[in-house]
Design a protein around this motif. Structure first.
Motif, PDB file in Angstrom:
ATOM      1  N   ASP A  17       0.847  -1.201   0.000  1.00 54.51           N
ATOM      2  CA  ASP A  17       0.000   0.000   0.000  1.00 54.51           C
ATOM      3  C   ASP A  17       0.878   1.245   0.000  1.00 54.51           C
ATOM      4  O   ASP A  17       1.047   1.919   1.016  1.00 54.51           O
ATOM      5  CB  ASP A  17      -0.921  -0.023   1.224  1.00 54.51           C
ATOM      6  N   ILE A  18       1.469   1.542  -1.163  1.00 52.42           N
ATOM      7  CA  ILE A  18       2.285   2.740  -1.317  1.00 52.42           C
ATOM      8  C   ILE A  18       1.882   3.429  -2.612  1.00 52.42           C
ATOM      9  O   ILE A  18       1.358   2.789  -3.528  1.00 52.42           O
ATOM     10  CB  ILE A  18       3.801   2.427  -1.339  1.00 52.42           C
ATOM     11  N   PRO A  19       2.102   4.739  -2.712  1.00 48.76           N
ATOM     12  CA  PRO A  19       1.777   5.441  -3.952  1.00 48.76           C
ATOM     13  C   PRO A  19       2.525   4.842  -5.149  1.00 48.76           C
ATOM     14  O   PRO A  19       3.690   4.466  -5.038  1.00 48.76           O
ATOM     15  CB  PRO A  19       2.236   6.889  -3.671  1.00 48.76           C
ATOM     16  N   ASN A  20       1.835   4.738  -6.268  1.00 50.84           N
ATOM     17  CA  ASN A  20       2.390   4.264  -7.538  1.00 50.84           C
ATOM     18  C   ASN A  20       2.766   2.781  -7.529  1.00 50.84           C
ATOM     19  O   ASN A  20       3.521   2.328  -8.395  1.00 50.84           O
ATOM     20  CB  ASN A  20       3.609   5.096  -7.957  1.00 50.84           C
ATOM     21  N   ALA A  21       2.238   2.030  -6.587  1.00 48.72           N
ATOM     22  CA  ALA A  21       2.555   0.596  -6.549  1.00 48.72           C
ATOM     23  C   ALA A  21       2.082  -0.112  -7.818  1.00 48.72           C
ATOM     24  O   ALA A  21       2.614  -1.165  -8.184  1.00 48.72           O
ATOM     25  CB  ALA A  21       1.921  -0.057  -5.322  1.00 48.72           C
ATOM     26  N   ASP A  22       1.109   0.486  -8.510  1.00 48.32           N
ATOM     27  CA  ASP A  22       0.606  -0.130  -9.735  1.00 48.32           C
ATOM     28  C   ASP A  22       1.651  -0.130 -10.849  1.00 48.32           C
ATOM     29  O   ASP A  22       1.494  -0.849 -11.851  1.00 48.32           O
ATOM     30  CB  ASP A  22      -0.647   0.604 -10.223  1.00 48.32           C
ATOM     31  N   LEU A  23       2.742   0.635 -10.685  1.00 45.93           N
ATOM     32  CA  LEU A  23       3.820   0.618 -11.674  1.00 45.93           C
ATOM     33  C   LEU A  23       4.596  -0.693 -11.631  1.00 45.93           C
ATOM     34  O   LEU A  23       5.262  -1.066 -12.603  1.00 45.93           O
ATOM     35  CB  LEU A  23       4.792   1.774 -11.437  1.00 45.93           C
ATOM     36  N   GLY A  24       4.544  -1.368 -10.491  1.00 45.35           N
ATOM     37  CA  GLY A  24       5.325  -2.583 -10.308  1.00 45.35           C
ATOM     38  C   GLY A  24       4.601  -3.829 -10.794  1.00 45.35           C
ATOM     39  O   GLY A  24       3.372  -3.856 -10.937  1.00 45.35           O
ATOM     40  N   LEU A  25       5.383  -4.869 -11.040  1.00 42.91           N
ATOM     41  CA  LEU A  25       4.859  -6.175 -11.416  1.00 42.91           C
ATOM     42  C   LEU A  25       4.602  -7.004 -10.169  1.00 42.91           C
ATOM     43  O   LEU A  25       5.121  -6.715  -9.092  1.00 42.91           O
ATOM     44  CB  LEU A  25       5.871  -6.921 -12.291  1.00 42.91           C
ATOM     45  N   VAL A  26       3.805  -8.064 -10.325  1.00 40.93           N
ATOM     46  CA  VAL A  26       3.725  -9.136  -9.332  1.00 40.93           C
ATOM     47  C   VAL A  26       4.081 -10.430 -10.064  1.00 40.93           C
ATOM     48  O   VAL A  26       4.243 -10.448 -11.279  1.00 40.93           O
ATOM     49  CB  VAL A  26       2.331  -9.218  -8.677  1.00 40.93           C
ATOM     50  N   SER A  27       4.190 -11.511  -9.307  1.00 44.57           N
ATOM     51  CA  SER A  27       4.693 -12.751  -9.900  1.00 44.57           C
ATOM     52  C   SER A  27       3.843 -13.222 -11.082  1.00 44.57           C
ATOM     53  O   SER A  27       4.372 -13.765 -12.057  1.00 44.57           O
ATOM     54  CB  SER A  27       4.780 -13.846  -8.840  1.00 44.57           C
ATOM     55  N   ASP A  28       2.518 -13.024 -11.025  1.00 40.19           N
ATOM     56  CA  ASP A  28       1.660 -13.434 -12.139  1.00 40.19           C
ATOM     57  C   ASP A  28       2.096 -12.799 -13.455  1.00 40.19           C
ATOM     58  O   ASP A  28       1.969 -13.399 -14.525  1.00 40.19           O
ATOM     59  CB  ASP A  28       0.204 -13.027 -11.873  1.00 40.19           C
ATOM     60  N   ASP A  29       2.593 -11.558 -13.383  1.00 44.72           N
ATOM     61  CA  ASP A  29       2.936 -10.810 -14.593  1.00 44.72           C
ATOM     62  C   ASP A  29       4.180 -11.337 -15.298  1.00 44.72           C
ATOM     63  O   ASP A  29       4.328 -11.173 -16.512  1.00 44.72           O
ATOM     64  CB  ASP A  29       3.169  -9.329 -14.246  1.00 44.72           C
ATOM     65  N   ILE A  30       5.087 -11.930 -14.542  1.00 42.55           N
ATOM     66  CA  ILE A  30       6.381 -12.319 -15.103  1.00 42.55           C
ATOM     67  C   ILE A  30       6.221 -13.287 -16.267  1.00 42.55           C
ATOM     68  O   ILE A  30       6.919 -13.190 -17.288  1.00 42.55           O
ATOM     69  CB  ILE A  30       7.273 -12.952 -14.013  1.00 42.55           C
ATOM     70  N   PHE A  31       5.284 -14.212 -16.149  1.00 43.38           N
ATOM     71  CA  PHE A  31       5.162 -15.262 -17.155  1.00 43.38           C
ATOM     72  C   PHE A  31       4.630 -14.747 -18.486  1.00 43.38           C
ATOM     73  O   PHE A  31       4.743 -15.429 -19.501  1.00 43.38           O
ATOM     74  CB  PHE A  31       4.275 -16.394 -16.623  1.00 43.38           C
TER      75      PHE A  31
END
Length: 494
Positions: free
Chosen positions: A149-163
């Motif tokens: 829960d930080i500003p602009n966290a939507d810029l980052g990936l999560v593990s699902d995205d890597i594939f």
């Protein structure tokens, strides 16, 4: 069925849910329906274990040419082709999904490609508008990765995205110190990505054996992964031209290759969850809690997962949820509502695919075969696919020493294959033994192939083998694993 559409309706088409559905229909003769809102196979097959392990295999080829040349082969290391690998990977995931669908169909399970929500203890409403009733409902909805829960966290990936990446970034910051963070750090490094890892704790892989996690951290750094403990992300935003220039200047001063220009990484839409596809917003500026400012082509959050229980009508139906959204269940996987059961990551007990499958099998034995079967969560072997791998079963040294007097048998050494060519990599073999009963309470292996080794060691530990049982077993020579049965004197007691 006494007025119900189904004897059993399963919510979730992952490994646990599909196994329970298939066995209930195929072996117990129940009429079974199953709803899956995404891809059949769930986290493990589509967004976890399977694609991740294939990526592990791909990343391990990086050093083979160099090692082979030391053994007399005339080989040269080339560049990793992500597109070639990724295309084959997606084809394999498509194939496996069809296998899951076919297995369900062949068992007589009726499937619905829809999101399911509870209306009451016996009624499910699908996103298609259909309303279905069932005598028993099994929640096997799995979990998903979360962003902080930080500003602009939507810029980052999560593990699902890597594939589903179209292209690999040139540089990446991985936030987190758990097994997912460490596995992806090793995978991406092996594929040629410049990897930095931030973890707020004092050492990565919290909860695992201290000695083992220390060696893994040392080996990761030795391989070139820039691991920063006691460090977290403070701010992040899209990088500006001056941020990129500052990072380039800092890298050049430190002798580090430049990060990519805006757009250089060629990263496009992310896969895994089609409904979450989005455009990459370019390099990301990050400031850490230690004051370091840097630009990365991508940021990956590996900071935890949460059960997929939101907006499912569970609490309205009377199902108690634990803090964090997990379904509270008893030893038979039954929730606070007698007709509703839950297994797998939705319960946040032991979030491993083989455990979810066993929970599903125990559920069918209990509910449809008249054989009440509690779920056994004791002495579960597991592996962390870092480089080197980590295999573990039973208690850590720290856990065991808190409950009784123990002996610790441990050895760390350079294995023959790499010692021969002058490489510094080390492996570790460790047994935790009860002084009173002589039982092996824990076994921990850090080595190439540790996942394969711990499966077999786990059988002995689960059977209650003593240290003397291990000693009576003849060694297989020359192997790394022979050290497990040749350690004669404890290195410490307590």
């Amino acid at each position: 069925m006494s007025g119900f559409d189904y004897d059993l309706f399963v919510i979730g088409g992952g490994s646990g849910g599909t196994r329970a559905a298939r066995v209930a229909a195929g072996e117990a003769g129940a009429k079974v329906g199953l709803a899956e809102m995404s891809r059949y196979g769930g986290t493990c097959v589509i967004r976890g274990c399977v694609p991740k392990k294939l990526m592990v295999f791909a990343s391990e080829y990086a050093d083979m040419a160099d090692a082979a040349s030391e053994y007399g082969w005339n080989m040269h290391r080339g560049e990793f082709d992500w597109q070639a690998f990724s295309g084959r990977l997606q084809g394999e995931l498509d194939r496996l999904e069809q296998v899951y669908r076919k297995l369900l169909a062949n068992s007589g399970v009726e499937t619905y490609d829809a999101r399911a929500r509870l209306r009451d203890p016996h009624t499910v409403e699908l996103s298609t508008g259909e309303v279905i009733t069932a005598k028993h409902i099994l929640i096997a909805a799995g979990g998903h990765p979360v962003r902080p829960d930080i500003p602009n966290a939507d810029l980052g990936l999560v593990s699902d995205d890597i594939f589903g990446l179209e292209n690999l970034p040139k540089s990446i910051l991985i936030i987190g110190g758990g097994y997912i963070a460490c596995e992806f750090a090793c995978i991406l490094h092996g594929m040629g990505v410049e990897v930095t890892q931030y973890y707020r704790g004092a050492q990565i892989l919290r909860g695992f054996d201290e000695e083992a996690r220390g060696l893994i951290a040392e080996e990761m750094r030795e391989r070139g992964i820039d691991v920063h403990t006691g460090t977290n992300i403070l701010e992040m935003r899209c990088a500006e031209e001056e941020d990129i220039a500052d990072t380039k200047a800092a890298n050049m001063g430190a002798g580090v290759e430049e990060v990519g220009q805006i757009g250089d990484s060629g990263m496009g839409a992310f896969g895994g969850h089609p409904e979450k596809d989005r455009e990459q917003k370019g390099p990301i500026w990050v400031k850490s809690t230690t004051g370091r400012e840097h630009v990365f082509d991508a940021v990956l959050f590996a900071t935890g997962r949460t059960p997929n229980t939101g907006d499912m009508g569970l609490e309205e139906a009377g199902v108690r949820l634990a803090r964090g959204g997990a379904v509270e269940v008893d030893q038979y996987s039954q929730s606070s509502v007698p007709s509703i059961y839950a297994i797998g990551d939705a319960t946040d007990r032991v979030n491993l695919t083989p455990v979810a499958i066993r929970e599903g099998m125990a559920f069918v034995e209990t509910v449809f075969k008249g054989n009440p079967t509690p779920v056994d969560h004791e002495l579960i072997p597991s592996a962390v696919f870092t480089q080197p791998e980590f295999g573990t079963v039973g208690l850590t040294e720290e856990e065991a020493s808190e409950q009784e007097e123990i002996e610790v048998y441990c050895t760390s050494f350079r294995p023959m294959q790499t010692a021969f060519i002058g490489r510094p990599e080390r492996v570790l073999m460790k047994l935790i033994v009860s002084k009173e009963t002589r039982k092996v309470l824990g076994c921990h292996i850090v080595a190439p192939g540790a996942g394969e080794m711990i499966q077999l060691a786990g059988i002995a530990v689960k059977m209650g083998a003593t240290k003397e049982d291990f000693d009576r077993t003849c060694a297989v020579h020359p192997t790394m694993s022979e050290e497990i049965v040749t350690m004669r004197q404890p290195i410490r007691t307590g």
